[in-house]
Scaffold this motif. Structure first.
Motif, mmCIF file in Angstrom:
data_model
loop_
_atom_site.group_PDB
_atom_site.id
_atom_site.type_symbol
_atom_site.label_atom_id
_atom_site.label_comp_id
_atom_site.label_asym_id
_atom_site.label_seq_id
_atom_site.Cartn_x
_atom_site.Cartn_y
_atom_site.Cartn_z
ATOM 1 N N UNK A 88 0.789 -1.240 0.000
ATOM 2 C CA UNK A 88 0.000 0.000 0.000
ATOM 3 C C UNK A 88 0.810 1.273 0.000
ATOM 4 N N UNK A 89 2.129 1.182 -0.188
ATOM 5 C CA UNK A 89 2.977 2.384 -0.149
ATOM 6 C C UNK A 89 2.574 3.393 -1.224
ATOM 7 N N UNK A 90 2.507 2.940 -2.475
ATOM 8 C CA UNK A 90 2.192 3.853 -3.578
ATOM 9 C C UNK A 90 0.762 4.365 -3.495
ATOM 10 N N UNK A 91 -0.138 3.553 -2.944
ATOM 11 C CA UNK A 91 -1.525 4.008 -2.771
ATOM 12 C C UNK A 91 -1.585 5.173 -1.799
ATOM 13 N N UNK A 92 -0.798 5.111 -0.730
ATOM 14 C CA UNK A 92 -0.725 6.235 0.212
ATOM 15 C C UNK A 92 -0.240 7.489 -0.505
ATOM 16 N N UNK A 93 0.792 7.337 -1.342
ATOM 17 C CA UNK A 93 1.334 8.484 -2.072
ATOM 18 C C UNK A 93 0.272 9.110 -2.971
ATOM 19 N N UNK A 138 -1.292 -2.927 4.040
ATOM 20 C CA UNK A 138 -2.138 -1.756 4.177
ATOM 21 C C UNK A 138 -2.161 -1.106 5.535
ATOM 22 N N UNK A 139 -1.324 -1.578 6.456
ATOM 23 C CA UNK A 139 -1.285 -0.984 7.797
ATOM 24 C C UNK A 139 0.153 -0.601 8.152
#
Length: 352
Positions: A80-85, A259-260
């Protein structure tokens, strides 16, 4: 082999600069697997049923990025790193939660209300071969954000600014006449960095900006980003999976799994004393030429699917220290004795 920056790591922000520039609170992002009603219908055991499954990409993320720091977000692919970005930059809308920039909530802003933040926040994408418009010259690429954000500027002013930002990233002014496909990956990423810096932002999201580059070029681009931070007083949200880069570039580190956020710590203490079992496994995988290097931690099992998240701690299926509480209760980020934060029942109970 990993790229290593050749200059010193940025200093930890002073107390006067530790106020949060960006705050993420209770952030969730779910992607539905089937958009339409008919796509949700399927036959199971001879019956027509409706399944409305979603990919749970982000699940309750809380983060704060302090002014002047480089907060690195790390984790394996799909965490989920890129989704956060993309959520931070407004390229995606969150399913729940909120994002605040300099105290102002921005995830619900649209159109002209969001425009001032577009100038203050810029993004550097992972793939320099896809992030430049092939139909535009480099000069046009760098002029475009200036003409958009500063419509009152004259053409000489824009040309002067383009020349200034090109010089700051080591780009030859003659490059402006050429197109993106005429450059190597490292040169294209320099151009992408120049485009981000052109509007004088104060916050930059860098989504794995060196992962698509040759190892010989990675350190050059990383040093360029560090120089820009020092000269322009930038704040970074740096997405990466390269822990060697994190050790030299990051001020603090957020470790993500499925995701966490499982651990949030300053870089030095994280590498010296990782607390979460997943962080320990990640750091043990770094190749080192040291006699006292940590023993390699081998994780069993597979990463669960983000469509059907496990109950309790999302890491419990692979954790060597799992208990029944881990299987049932979701751990919260708690403060540790060294001022960092970790989401682990074992640490909370004193077992780890």
């Amino acid at each position: 082999m990993n790229a290593v920056a050749t200059q010193a790591s940025p200093a930890t922000p002073t107390s006067s600069a530790t106020d949060s520039l960006l705050e993420i609170r209770g952030l969730y992002k779910h992607f539905p697997l089937a958009e339409g009603f008919l796509e949700q219908l399927r036959f199971e055991k001879g019956r027509l049923v409706r399944r409305n499954d979603s990919v749970h990409a982000i699940n309750g993320v809380d983060l704060a990025v302090r002014r002047g720091e480089a907060l690195c977000v790390v984790g394996e692919s799909g965490c989920g790193k890129s989704t956060v970005a993309r959520l931070v930059m407004g390229l995606l809308s969150p399913s729940a939660g909120e994002i605040r920039y300099d105290g102002q909530r921005i995830d619900d802003l649209r159109g002209k209300r969001l425009l001032p933040y577009r100038q203050r926040m810029q993004m550097i994408f992972q793939n320099p071969y896809a992030s430049l418009n092939p139909r535009m010259t480099i000069q046009q690429t760098l002029e475009e954000p200036l003409r958009f954000h500063h419509p009152e500027w004259t053409t000489p002013q824009i040309h002067d600014k383009v020349a200034e930002v090109m010089a700051s990233v080591g780009i030859d002014p003659e490059w402006g006449k050429r197109f993106g496909h005429e450059f190597s990956g490292g040169q294209r990423q320099r151009i992408a960095i120049a485009r981000a810096l052109a509007v004088d932002p104060e916050f930059i999201v860098a989504d794995e900006p060196i992962s698509a580059l040759d190892v010989s070029i990675q350190a050059q681009v990383l040093n360029l980003l560090m120089d820009a931070q020092a000269e322009r007083h930038l704040t970074y949200l740096f997405i990466t999976h390269d822990l060697a880069v994190v050790e030299h570039f990051g001020t603090r580190v957020a470790v993500m799994y499925l995701g966490t956020v499982c651990e949030l710590a300053d870089t030095r203490s994280l590498f010296a004393r990782p607390r979460h079992p997943y962080t320990q496994a990640l750091l043990s995988a770094i190749p080192r030429l040291e006699d006292n290097r940590p023993e390699h931690v081998r994780l069993s099992g597979e990463v669960p699917t983000p469509v059907h998240l496990p109950s309790g701690c999302v890491f419990h299926g692979r954790c060597p220290h799992v208990t029944e509480r881990c299987r049932q209760e979701v751990p919260q980020l708690i403060a540790t004795d060294d001022g960092n934060r970790v989401a682990c029942h074992g640490v909370e109970e004193g077992r780890l």
